[in-house]
Design a protein around this motif. Sequence first.
Motif, PDB file in Angstrom:
ATOM      1  N   GLY A  95      -4.522   6.533   3.216  1.00  0.00           N
ATOM      2  CA  GLY A  95      -4.216   5.443   2.303  1.00  0.00           C
ATOM      3  C   GLY A  95      -4.676   5.827   0.912  1.00  0.00           C
ATOM      4  O   GLY A  95      -5.844   6.173   0.724  1.00  0.00           O
ATOM      5  N   TYR A 135       4.652   7.052   2.049  1.00  0.00           N
ATOM      6  CA  TYR A 135       5.174   5.807   2.596  1.00  0.00           C
ATOM      7  C   TYR A 135       4.592   4.620   1.851  1.00  0.00           C
ATOM      8  O   TYR A 135       3.433   4.637   1.455  1.00  0.00           O
ATOM      9  N   CYS A 136       5.396   3.573   1.708  1.00  0.00           N
ATOM     10  CA  CYS A 136       4.840   2.301   1.284  1.00  0.00           C
ATOM     11  C   CYS A 136       4.873   1.341   2.470  1.00  0.00           C
ATOM     12  O   CYS A 136       5.687   1.491   3.388  1.00  0.00           O
ATOM     13  N   ALA A 137       3.959   0.403   2.442  1.00  0.00           N
ATOM     14  CA  ALA A 137       3.818  -0.536   3.545  1.00  0.00           C
ATOM     15  C   ALA A 137       3.369  -1.885   3.006  1.00  0.00           C
ATOM     16  O   ALA A 137       2.785  -1.958   1.919  1.00  0.00           O
ATOM     17  N   TYR A 185      -1.175  -2.840   8.375  1.00  0.00           N
ATOM     18  CA  TYR A 185       0.067  -3.084   7.656  1.00  0.00           C
ATOM     19  C   TYR A 185       1.197  -3.340   8.651  1.00  0.00           C
ATOM     20  O   TYR A 185       1.346  -2.630   9.643  1.00  0.00           O
ATOM     21  N   GLY A 196       0.823  -1.204   0.000  1.00  0.00           N
ATOM     22  CA  GLY A 196       0.000   0.000   0.000  1.00  0.00           C
ATOM     23  C   GLY A 196       0.859   1.256   0.000  1.00  0.00           C
ATOM     24  O   GLY A 196       1.983   1.243   0.506  1.00  0.00           O
ATOM     25  N   PHE A 235       0.739   5.207   1.302  1.00  0.00           N
ATOM     26  CA  PHE A 235       0.081   6.107   2.220  1.00  0.00           C
ATOM     27  C   PHE A 235       0.799   7.449   2.173  1.00  0.00           C
ATOM     28  O   PHE A 235       1.938   7.537   1.730  1.00  0.00           O
ATOM     29  N   TRP A 247       6.837  -1.038   7.152  1.00  0.00           N
ATOM     30  CA  TRP A 247       6.784   0.312   6.588  1.00  0.00           C
ATOM     31  C   TRP A 247       8.162   0.756   6.127  1.00  0.00           C
ATOM     32  O   TRP A 247       9.186   0.385   6.720  1.00  0.00           O
ATOM     33  N   ARG A 270      -3.023  10.305   8.449  1.00  0.00           N
ATOM     34  CA  ARG A 270      -2.438   9.474   7.406  1.00  0.00           C
ATOM     35  C   ARG A 270      -3.520   8.984   6.462  1.00  0.00           C
ATOM     36  O   ARG A 270      -4.575   8.544   6.901  1.00  0.00           O
ATOM     37  N   SER A 327      -7.407   0.645   6.380  1.00  0.00           N
ATOM     38  CA  SER A 327      -6.749   0.824   7.662  1.00  0.00           C
ATOM     39  C   SER A 327      -5.251   0.626   7.571  1.00  0.00           C
ATOM     40  O   SER A 327      -4.771  -0.476   7.318  1.00  0.00           O
ATOM     41  N   TYR A 328      -4.517   1.722   7.830  1.00  0.00           N
ATOM     42  CA  TYR A 328      -3.064   1.602   7.820  1.00  0.00           C
ATOM     43  C   TYR A 328      -2.579   0.741   8.969  1.00  0.00           C
ATOM     44  O   TYR A 328      -1.484   0.185   8.915  1.00  0.00           O
TER      45      TYR A 328
END
Length: 126
Positions: A47, A95-97, A113, A35, A37, A116, A45, A109-110
């Motif tokens: 998504g 950010y990628c996660a 994850y 994901g 974000f 990160w 934050r 929902s972050y």
Amino acid sequence: EVQLVESGGGSVQAGDSLRLSCATSGFTFRDYTIGWFRLAPGKEREGISGISGRDGSTYYSDSVKDRFTISSDNAKNTVYLQMNSLKSEDTAVYYCAAAPVTRPGLRNSYALYDYWGQGTQVTVSS
């Protein structure tokens, strides 16, 4: 060791494009959803996009749909976010996660994850 490393951020003018990269290692890429974000000052934050390593299915938030495109190179374990028609409101740390592809609710929902990256700054001037 799991690692996610973002790159490609920078300072651009409104209307310009950028391509972010998320290079991953330490896990089986096809078993995870990646994901993207973003976090802007004073905001929560958000998504904005995600892609399944299993089947390549994607999702986008309404705020970036039709302007951003997510893709992946499974051979390189890397996910890309092509950002076109950038606006000043796109200014944020991106950010990628990673999360297991079978976990439900990833789009919303972050907190779901597990891993990160360190983030990359995108600044868009109007």
